[in-house]
Scaffold this motif. Structure first.
Motif, PDB file in Angstrom:
ATOM      1  N   UNK A 275      13.117   9.160  -4.639  1.00 20.34           N
ATOM      2  CA  UNK A 275      12.870  10.512  -4.209  1.00 20.34           C
ATOM      3  C   UNK A 275      11.579  11.348  -4.863  1.00 20.34           C
ATOM      4  N   UNK A 276      10.692  11.727  -4.330  1.00 26.28           N
ATOM      5  CA  UNK A 276       9.706  12.492  -4.862  1.00 26.28           C
ATOM      6  C   UNK A 276       9.839  13.949  -4.396  1.00 26.28           C
ATOM      7  N   UNK A 277      10.627  14.892  -5.126  1.00 25.50           N
ATOM      8  CA  UNK A 277      11.039  16.111  -4.694  1.00 25.50           C
ATOM      9  C   UNK A 277      11.886  16.241  -3.397  1.00 25.50           C
TER      10      UNK A 277
ATOM     11  N   UNK B  52      -0.172  12.000   1.436  1.00 25.37           N
ATOM     12  CA  UNK B  52      -0.353  12.311  -0.085  1.00 25.37           C
ATOM     13  C   UNK B  52      -1.148  13.550  -0.440  1.00 25.37           C
ATOM     14  N   UNK B  53      -2.280  13.790   0.417  1.00 29.49           N
ATOM     15  CA  UNK B  53      -3.081  14.982   0.172  1.00 29.49           C
ATOM     16  C   UNK B  53      -2.301  16.321   0.525  1.00 29.49           C
ATOM     17  N   UNK B  54      -1.504  16.158   1.781  1.00 34.71           N
ATOM     18  CA  UNK B  54      -0.754  17.301   1.992  1.00 34.71           C
ATOM     19  C   UNK B  54       0.460  17.568   1.297  1.00 34.71           C
ATOM     20  N   UNK B  55       0.946  16.681   0.694  1.00 32.66           N
ATOM     21  CA  UNK B  55       2.187  16.698  -0.187  1.00 32.66           C
ATOM     22  C   UNK B  55       2.101  16.685  -1.399  1.00 32.66           C
ATOM     23  N   UNK B  56       2.007  17.640  -2.227  1.00 35.35           N
ATOM     24  CA  UNK B  56       1.987  17.765  -3.596  1.00 35.35           C
ATOM     25  C   UNK B  56       3.069  17.092  -4.197  1.00 35.35           C
ATOM     26  N   UNK B  57       4.062  17.098  -3.716  1.00 32.32           N
ATOM     27  CA  UNK B  57       5.390  16.155  -4.235  1.00 32.32           C
ATOM     28  C   UNK B  57       5.030  14.627  -4.522  1.00 32.32           C
ATOM     29  N   UNK B  58       4.133  14.241  -3.737  1.00 29.92           N
ATOM     30  CA  UNK B  58       3.752  12.853  -4.098  1.00 29.92           C
ATOM     31  C   UNK B  58       2.868  12.555  -4.921  1.00 29.92           C
ATOM     32  N   UNK B  59       2.155  13.528  -5.384  1.00 32.99           N
ATOM     33  CA  UNK B  59       0.962  13.443  -6.419  1.00 32.99           C
ATOM     34  C   UNK B  59       1.647  14.012  -7.949  1.00 32.99           C
ATOM     35  N   UNK B  60       2.848  14.931  -7.611  1.00 28.58           N
ATOM     36  CA  UNK B  60       3.208  15.336  -9.000  1.00 28.58           C
ATOM     37  C   UNK B  60       4.637  15.486  -9.296  1.00 28.58           C
ATOM     38  N   UNK B  61       5.381  15.368  -8.444  1.00 29.41           N
ATOM     39  CA  UNK B  61       6.927  15.563  -8.505  1.00 29.41           C
ATOM     40  C   UNK B  61       7.376  14.223  -9.194  1.00 29.41           C
ATOM     41  N   UNK B  62       8.634  14.309 -10.034  1.00 29.48           N
ATOM     42  CA  UNK B  62       9.074  13.164 -10.524  1.00 29.48           C
ATOM     43  C   UNK B  62       9.770  12.396  -9.821  1.00 29.48           C
ATOM     44  N   UNK B  63       9.740  11.135 -10.033  1.00 25.20           N
ATOM     45  CA  UNK B  63      10.123  10.033  -9.325  1.00 25.20           C
ATOM     46  C   UNK B  63      11.720   9.581  -9.634  1.00 25.20           C
ATOM     47  N   UNK B  64      12.534   9.615  -8.819  1.00 25.21           N
ATOM     48  CA  UNK B  64      13.936   9.460  -9.067  1.00 25.21           C
ATOM     49  C   UNK B  64      14.449   8.329  -8.260  1.00 25.21           C
ATOM     50  N   UNK B  65      14.730   7.299  -8.903  1.00 26.75           N
ATOM     51  CA  UNK B  65      15.352   6.049  -8.070  1.00 26.75           C
ATOM     52  C   UNK B  65      16.605   6.135  -7.470  1.00 26.75           C
TER      53      UNK B  65
ATOM     54  N   UNK C  47       0.909  -1.181   0.027  1.00 25.75           N
ATOM     55  CA  UNK C  47      -0.189  -0.104   0.086  1.00 25.75           C
ATOM     56  C   UNK C  47       0.926   1.102  -0.125  1.00 25.75           C
ATOM     57  N   UNK C  48       1.964   1.112   0.765  1.00 30.62           N
ATOM     58  CA  UNK C  48       2.862   2.520   0.884  1.00 30.62           C
ATOM     59  C   UNK C  48       3.478   2.653  -0.585  1.00 30.62           C
ATOM     60  N   UNK C  49       3.740   1.572  -1.088  1.00 28.49           N
ATOM     61  CA  UNK C  49       4.490   1.728  -2.423  1.00 28.49           C
ATOM     62  C   UNK C  49       3.369   2.556  -3.556  1.00 28.49           C
ATOM     63  N   UNK C  50       2.278   1.870  -3.545  1.00 30.78           N
ATOM     64  CA  UNK C  50       1.446   2.268  -4.430  1.00 30.78           C
ATOM     65  C   UNK C  50       0.797   3.771  -4.132  1.00 30.78           C
ATOM     66  N   UNK C  51       0.863   4.222  -2.922  1.00 29.08           N
ATOM     67  CA  UNK C  51       0.611   5.637  -2.490  1.00 29.08           C
ATOM     68  C   UNK C  51       1.593   6.626  -2.522  1.00 29.08           C
ATOM     69  N   UNK C  52       2.847   6.147  -3.048  1.00 23.30           N
ATOM     70  CA  UNK C  52       4.096   7.086  -3.265  1.00 23.30           C
ATOM     71  C   UNK C  52       4.651   7.257  -4.662  1.00 23.30           C
ATOM     72  N   UNK C  53       4.220   6.124  -5.282  1.00 22.77           N
ATOM     73  CA  UNK C  53       4.766   6.276  -6.725  1.00 22.77           C
ATOM     74  C   UNK C  53       3.932   7.062  -7.605  1.00 22.77           C
ATOM     75  N   UNK C  54       4.253   7.361  -8.700  1.00 22.42           N
ATOM     76  CA  UNK C  54       3.450   8.185  -9.848  1.00 22.42           C
ATOM     77  C   UNK C  54       2.441   7.518 -10.393  1.00 22.42           C
ATOM     78  N   UNK C  55       1.487   8.335 -10.596  1.00 23.15           N
ATOM     79  CA  UNK C  55       0.205   7.755 -10.929  1.00 23.15           C
ATOM     80  C   UNK C  55      -0.948   7.863 -10.117  1.00 23.15           C
ATOM     81  N   UNK C  56      -2.002   7.536 -10.548  1.00 20.48           N
ATOM     82  CA  UNK C  56      -3.388   7.417  -9.771  1.00 20.48           C
ATOM     83  C   UNK C  56      -3.396   5.951  -8.844  1.00 20.48           C
TER      84      UNK C  56
END
Length: 208
Positions: free
Chosen positions: A157-159, A130-143, A13-22
Motif C-alpha cells: 500500500x501507498x496511502x 505518479x505525478x497526479x498521486x502524491x501518495x506514490x511519491x510521499x506516502x509510507x510503503x506497507x507490505x 518499471x511499474x515496481x520502480x515507479x511505485x516504491x519509495x525513493x526517486x
C-alpha cells in the motif's frame, strides 16, 4: 535475466515507479532497449583493455563469469530514436561511437511512442499517475501479508492506493478498480484477474 520479455520489463518499471525513493531510468530502459553484444575488439571501456588480446572464447567466458563487468559497453550503445540510419542518433554519414543494436528498426522512440502497450507507453502511464498521486511519491510503503495474496504476487500500500505485481507466468485473481496497468486499456476495470507479469495500481484491495 528478462529473456527479452517486454511484459517483464514493464513489470519492473511499474515496481520502480511505485516504491519509495526517486525513480532512475537509464537511457533506453524506457523503450526496452536490448543489451548490445560488443565484439571484444570494439570495446571502448577502459576496463576491457587488458582482456582484448585474449582468445575470443576466453573473453566470452570472462564476460559471462563477471556478468559483463569487463566490458560495460553493452548498455552504452547509441540511443534508438528512430528507424532511420544509425537509429537517428547521428547523421547517416557519421559512424557512431559504438554499434547500434540490430533491433533498432522495431525498438525506437518514434515507433514505440505510437504503441500504448509498449514499454514506453507503460512508463508514461505510471509516471503520469505518479505525478497526479502524491501518495506514490510521499506516502509510507506497507507490505501486504504474503498469506493474503495469490501466489507469486507482491502487494503493498501507498496511502489509499494498492500496488499489485504479478511475478508469475500465471493469471492471478484479485479485485479492485484499476487506476493504471502495465497493459494498456485496463484502466477503470472494476475487477481484474492479473495477467502473467502484469502490474496494477488500484484504489482499494477488496479481496484475494
Amino acid at each position: 535475466a528478462l529473456g527479452g520479455s517486454r511484459e517483464k520489463a514493464k513489470l519492473l518499471a511499474a515496481f520502480q515507479f511505485t516504491v519509495r525513493g526517486i525513480p532512475f531510468t537509464y537511457q533506453g530502459e524506457e523503450i526496452g532497449m536490448s543489451q548490445l553484444e560488443v565484439d571484444q575488439h570494439r570495446c571502448l571501456d577502459p576496463v576491457s583493455a587488458p582482456f582484448r588480446r585474449l582468445p575470443g572464447f576466453i573473453f566470452r567466458w570472462i564476460m559471462k563469469l563477471t556478468a559483463g563487468a569487463v566490458c560495460r559497453d553493452g548498455c552504452r550503445s547509441p540511443m534508438q530514436w528512430s528507424a532511420g540510419p544509425n537509429a537517428g542518433f547521428c547523421p547517416p554519414e557519421v559512424e557512431p561511437w559504438l554499434p547500434v543494436c540490430p533491433d533498432y528498426r522495431q525498438v525506437n522512440v518514434e515507433t514505440l511512442s505510437k504503441e500504448p502497450d509498449s514499454v514506453y507507453g507503460c512508463c508514461r502511464r505510471f509516471l503520469e499517475l505518479r505525478r497526479r498521486k502524491e501518495e506514490l511519491r510521499a506516502a509510507p510503503l506497507k507490505l501486504l501479508p504474503e498469506a493474503d495474496l495469490p501466489a507469486g504476487v507482491l502487494g503493498y500500500r501507498r496511502g489509499s492506493l494498492t500496488v499489485l505485481l504479478n511475478f508469475s507466468a500465471h493469471p492471478r485473481p484479485v479485485k479492485g478498480t484499476i487506476l493504471v496497468s502495465t497493459r494498456s486499456g485496463r484502466e477503470g476495470s472494476p475487477a481484474v484477474d492479473l495477467k502473467p507479469w502484469e502490474g496494477v495500481v488500484i484504489n482499494t484491495l477488496l479481496s484475494q
